[in-house]
Write an enzyme that holds these catalytic residues in place. Structure first.
Site, PDB file in Angstrom:
ATOM      1  N   ASP A   1      33.359  42.427  47.113  1.00 47.63           N
ATOM      2  CA  ASP A   1      32.784  41.163  46.651  1.00 47.63           C
ATOM      3  C   ASP A   1      32.779  40.189  47.830  1.00 47.63           C
ATOM      4  O   ASP A   1      33.186  40.552  48.933  1.00 47.63           O
ATOM      5  CB  ASP A   1      33.594  40.596  45.469  1.00 47.63           C
ATOM      6  CG  ASP A   1      35.000  40.153  45.878  1.00 47.63           C
ATOM      7  OD1 ASP A   1      35.379  40.309  47.060  1.00 47.63           O
ATOM      8  OD2 ASP A   1      35.717  39.636  45.009  1.00 47.63           O
TER       9      ASP A   1
ATOM     10  N   ASP B   1      34.082  36.262  48.726  1.00 51.84           N
ATOM     11  CA  ASP B   1      34.942  35.204  48.204  1.00 51.84           C
ATOM     12  C   ASP B   1      34.764  33.928  49.031  1.00 51.84           C
ATOM     13  O   ASP B   1      34.772  33.978  50.260  1.00 51.84           O
ATOM     14  CB  ASP B   1      36.413  35.640  48.285  1.00 51.84           C
ATOM     15  CG  ASP B   1      36.645  37.035  47.726  1.00 51.84           C
ATOM     16  OD1 ASP B   1      36.600  37.183  46.499  1.00 51.84           O
ATOM     17  OD2 ASP B   1      36.861  37.983  48.514  1.00 51.84           O
TER      18      ASP B   1
ATOM     19  N   ASP C   1      32.919  35.425  44.222  1.00 49.50           N
ATOM     20  CA  ASP C   1      34.032  34.649  43.672  1.00 49.50           C
ATOM     21  C   ASP C   1      34.045  33.274  44.339  1.00 49.50           C
ATOM     22  O   ASP C   1      34.130  33.193  45.556  1.00 49.50           O
ATOM     23  CB  ASP C   1      35.341  35.358  44.062  1.00 49.50           C
ATOM     24  CG  ASP C   1      36.164  35.760  42.865  1.00 49.50           C
ATOM     25  OD1 ASP C   1      35.699  35.602  41.727  1.00 49.50           O
ATOM     26  OD2 ASP C   1      37.299  36.242  43.077  1.00 49.50           O
TER      27      ASP C   1
END
Ligand code: DGT
Ligand code: MG
Length: 380
Positions: A205, A207, A304
């Protein structure tokens, strides 16, 4: 003997946060094996065993040379009986039968497939496996009602979300997030955190940590950023939460004001493909029947976002840069060696009964009596 003289002897401090662990891992065969056992333990709700394997793997990651002989491991910390047995098997037989049989086991394979779904953790996966659900097909046919995140994870973006994200993709998303933040609150700052801040070239992901140099200005920022992104079609999914303050487990109760002001958005970003490159990979119809990436000009990426007041920024930065084991070891060091409680919000000194302020990561390491370790050397 002469052989012993040739052999490198290693010395490594006990806590991962005392070590400089770069991405240049000299023992990937061994650390991959131990990481797989760690993952299997974590997915099976055996966190203690998981951590033991993670710590053992981290010690090997910190070694400057490949291990060739068990004798080199004498005196090294965190290598328990079980980890040593796995290492010995690999050094002597080229493989560990435990690792191989775990990898081949139906349970491990099913856990990997099911926890690969966005929004599905070990507990849910375990429950499904006990019902005989091992594949995405079986899950769909089971008639289970899935929550919104899981639906996005299974039906829409399974393959995208299980494909690594590149640093280039992270940078493109960073530009968009930067634009959003700048539009809704000029002067606010966006910092890339997580694995990419440690220098990783790929991640699961992306962040980001967002703050504003004036305390309090960051309040209410997240919903505005999310609306900006949503209205321009950048988000395929988002869920904004007040910080759940998971790390509270390891620390004392803290004033609720800390908790209230930390916001997080778990999202799925719609990332347009580079015009020149088109799709990066040739794909056929995906096995589980989700829309193949090759036929559309974008991919889904997990992003995120975290908003922190500037007074907590250094703690948030340190806490969200990772690696996960490095973070765990920092908290363990703080608690056991310094009688302090470290979280992504604050550092509390139990002896002085007060919070220790910091405006940089360097200051936090200094408070903890640790040599400063830069992000690129936190890859434990
Ligand atoms: P990746 O994304 O798999 O390439 O690797 P990382 O290191 O970016 O891992 P990730 O994205 O799961 O998490 C980044 C760091 O953020 C991780 O080292 C620990 C921290 N972190 C993740 N989730 C939470 C959370 O719920 N609370 C706090 N305080 N920290 C978290
Ligand atoms: Mg990450």
């Amino acid at each position: 003997t002469g052989q012993d003289k040739e052999m490198a002897v290693f010395s490594v401090p006990s806590y991962a946060c005392q070590r400089r662990t770069t991405l240049d891992n000299q023992n990937t065969t061994l650390t991959d094996a131990l990481s797989l056992l760690a993952e299997n333990a974590e997915l099976s709700d055996e966190d203690g065993r998981g951590v033991a394997f993670r710590r053992a793997a981290a010690v090997l990651k910190a070694l400057p040379k490949p291990v060739t002989d068990m004798a080199q491991l004498r005196g090294l910390p965190c290598l328990g009986e079980h980890s040593l047995r796995v290492i010995r098997d690999i050094l002597e037989n080229g493989m560990s039968s435990e690792v191989e049989s775990t990898k081949q086991s139906e349970r491990y394979k099913a856990l990997k497939v099911l926890t690969g779904i966005f929004g599905v953790g070990a507990k849910t996966a375990d429950r499904w496996i006990r019902e005989g659900i091992h594949t995405l097909h079986q899950l769909r046919d089971s008639g289970h009602t899935l929550n919104r995140a899981q639906q996005a994870g299974v039906f829409l973006h399974y393959d995208d979300l299980n494909r690594p994200v590149s640093k280039a993709d992270a940078d493109i998303i960073g530009e968009t997030v930067g634009k959003a933040v700048d539009a809704v609150l000029p002067g606010a700052q966006v910092t890339l955190i997580g694995g990419f801040r440690r220098g990783k070239l790929t991640g699961h992901d992306v962040d980001f940590l967002i703050t504003h140099p004036e305390e309090g200005r960051e309040e209410g920022l997240m919903p505005k950023v999310v609306s900006w992104l949503e209205s321009r079609g950048f988000l395929l999914y988002q869920k904004t939460t007040r910080n759940s303050y998971l790390e509270c487990k390891d620390g004392p109760a803290r004033p609720p004001s800390n908790i209230d002001r930390f916001e997080r958005c778990l999202s799925i970003f719609k990332l347009a493909n580079e015009e020149t490159g088109g799709t990066t990979q040739l794909e056929t119809l995906t096995e589980n029947g989700t829309e193949p990436a090759g036929h559309r000009p974008w991919r889904a990426v997990r992003v995120d976002l975290v908003v922190s007041p500037v007074s907590q920024f250094a703690f948030a930065l340190l806490g969200w840069t990772g690696s996960k084991l490095f973070e765990r070891e920092l908290r363990r060091w703080a608690g056991y060696e310094k009688a302090m409680s470290l979280s992504s919000h604050a550092l509390y000194d139990n002896k002085q009964s007060r919070y220790l302020r910091a405006t940089s990561e360097e200051e936090i390491f200094a408070h903890l009596g640790l040599e400063y370790i830069p992000p690129s050397e936190r890859n434990a």
